[in-house]
Design a protein around this motif. Structure first.
Motif, PDB file in Angstrom:
ATOM      1  N   ALA A   1      -2.367  -3.847  -3.048  1.00  0.00           N
ATOM      2  CA  ALA A   1      -1.849  -2.524  -2.717  1.00  0.00           C
ATOM      3  C   ALA A   1      -2.989  -1.561  -2.408  1.00  0.00           C
ATOM      4  O   ALA A   1      -2.905  -0.761  -1.471  1.00  0.00           O
ATOM      5  CB  ALA A   1      -0.992  -1.987  -3.864  1.00  0.00           C
ATOM      6  N   LEU A   2      -4.074  -1.638  -3.181  1.00  0.00           N
ATOM      7  CA  LEU A   2      -5.226  -0.766  -2.928  1.00  0.00           C
ATOM      8  C   LEU A   2      -5.860  -1.087  -1.581  1.00  0.00           C
ATOM      9  O   LEU A   2      -6.197  -0.187  -0.813  1.00  0.00           O
ATOM     10  CB  LEU A   2      -6.239  -0.880  -4.064  1.00  0.00           C
TER      11      LEU A   2
ATOM     12  N   GLY B   1       0.803  -1.224   0.000  1.00  0.00           N
ATOM     13  CA  GLY B   1       0.000   0.000   0.000  1.00  0.00           C
ATOM     14  C   GLY B   1       0.835   1.272   0.000  1.00  0.00           C
ATOM     15  O   GLY B   1       0.390   2.311  -0.491  1.00  0.00           O
ATOM     16  N   ASP B   2       2.049   1.182   0.526  1.00  0.00           N
ATOM     17  CA  ASP B   2       2.935   2.350   0.546  1.00  0.00           C
ATOM     18  C   ASP B   2       3.375   2.760  -0.862  1.00  0.00           C
ATOM     19  O   ASP B   2       3.861   3.871  -1.049  1.00  0.00           O
ATOM     20  CB  ASP B   2       4.190   2.058   1.371  1.00  0.00           C
ATOM     21  N   HIS B   3       3.220   1.854  -1.817  1.00  0.00           N
ATOM     22  CA  HIS B   3       3.741   2.101  -3.158  1.00  0.00           C
ATOM     23  C   HIS B   3       2.663   2.130  -4.240  1.00  0.00           C
ATOM     24  O   HIS B   3       2.985   2.181  -5.429  1.00  0.00           O
ATOM     25  CB  HIS B   3       4.798   1.054  -3.494  1.00  0.00           C
ATOM     26  N   ALA B   4       1.402   2.113  -3.845  1.00  0.00           N
ATOM     27  CA  ALA B   4       0.316   2.189  -4.824  1.00  0.00           C
ATOM     28  C   ALA B   4       0.437   3.491  -5.617  1.00  0.00           C
ATOM     29  O   ALA B   4       0.679   4.552  -5.048  1.00  0.00           O
ATOM     30  CB  ALA B   4      -1.036   2.124  -4.126  1.00  0.00           C
ATOM     31  N   PHE B   5       0.301   3.388  -6.916  1.00  0.00           N
ATOM     32  CA  PHE B   5       0.367   4.534  -7.836  1.00  0.00           C
ATOM     33  C   PHE B   5       1.677   5.308  -7.700  1.00  0.00           C
ATOM     34  O   PHE B   5       1.727   6.508  -7.956  1.00  0.00           O
ATOM     35  CB  PHE B   5      -0.827   5.469  -7.629  1.00  0.00           C
TER      36      PHE B   5
ATOM     37  N   PHE C   1       0.090   8.305  -2.726  1.00  0.00           N
ATOM     38  CA  PHE C   1      -1.330   7.997  -2.873  1.00  0.00           C
ATOM     39  C   PHE C   1      -2.012   7.714  -1.537  1.00  0.00           C
ATOM     40  O   PHE C   1      -3.104   8.200  -1.287  1.00  0.00           O
ATOM     41  CB  PHE C   1      -1.520   6.808  -3.828  1.00  0.00           C
ATOM     42  N   ARG C   2      -1.357   6.953  -0.677  1.00  0.00           N
ATOM     43  CA  ARG C   2      -1.971   6.633   0.623  1.00  0.00           C
ATOM     44  C   ARG C   2      -2.316   7.920   1.384  1.00  0.00           C
ATOM     45  O   ARG C   2      -3.401   8.054   1.932  1.00  0.00           O
ATOM     46  CB  ARG C   2      -1.040   5.772   1.457  1.00  0.00           C
TER      47      ARG C   2
END
Length: 169
Positions: free
Chosen positions: A76-77, A37-41, A48-49
């Motif tokens: 990740a989302l 999740g730290d690296h989404a998009f 993003f987070r």
């Protein structure tokens, strides 16, 4: 099953044909799940987070999640706190991966109407396909009872742990 949350509408340039590579770049595929999740998009919406700021409904356009079959993209989302994605259409493998992980998804023909609702509260009934937000009521494609069981359980593995015969016949 009703999902409620605040809307994060993807920027216009990312709404259609959003590839799983953009959702989670290949450089992060081998990270532990709790770090995804730290690296989404990462390359297209850095931070993003933090941009989500507690919003749990992601609104996209058509063909969201096209491209590779990487399961890490919906993971990740989920890791960012996204619990529902509303879009006009989804890449087939992304759609199934996301549902298997317990992420709610709804296909709504006019999801672009929700782009105007960035930060608004939204309510979606996954069983009927009804999406309600201030000034907008739309009907999408409901999830089948089988898919509802998976989402309600939090994913296919939790469902099978609860009921090993859940997928039989």
């Amino acid at each position: 099953m009703i999902v409620r949350g605040r809307v994060f509408a993807l920027p216009e340039e990312l709404r259609d044909d959003l590839n799983t590579d953009a959702i989670l770049p290949a450089a992060f595929l081998r990270l532990p799940e709790e770090e995804l999740g730290d690296h989404a998009f990462h390359n297209v919406l850095p931070g993003f987070r933090e941009r989500l700021a507690g919003r749990t409904v992601l609104v996209g356009g058509s063909n969201l999640g096209c491209g590779s079959s990487r399961e890490q993209a919906p993971k990740a989302l989920l890791g960012c706190g996204v619990r529902l994605i509303v879009a006009e259409s989804f890449g087939n493998i992304f759609f199934r991966n996301a549902l298997n992980l317990g992420l709610g998804l709804l296909k709504v023909a006019c999801s672009s109407a929700f782009a105007e609702l960035h930060d608004a509260e939204l309510s979606a009934d996954l069983a009927t396909g009804t999406v309600t937000a201030p000034g907008a009521d739309l009907r999408g494609t409901p999830l089948t009872p089988h898919l509802m069981r998976i989402v309600r359980a939090g994913g296919i593995l939790p469902l099978l742990c609860q009921d090993p015969t859940a997928l039989a016949g």
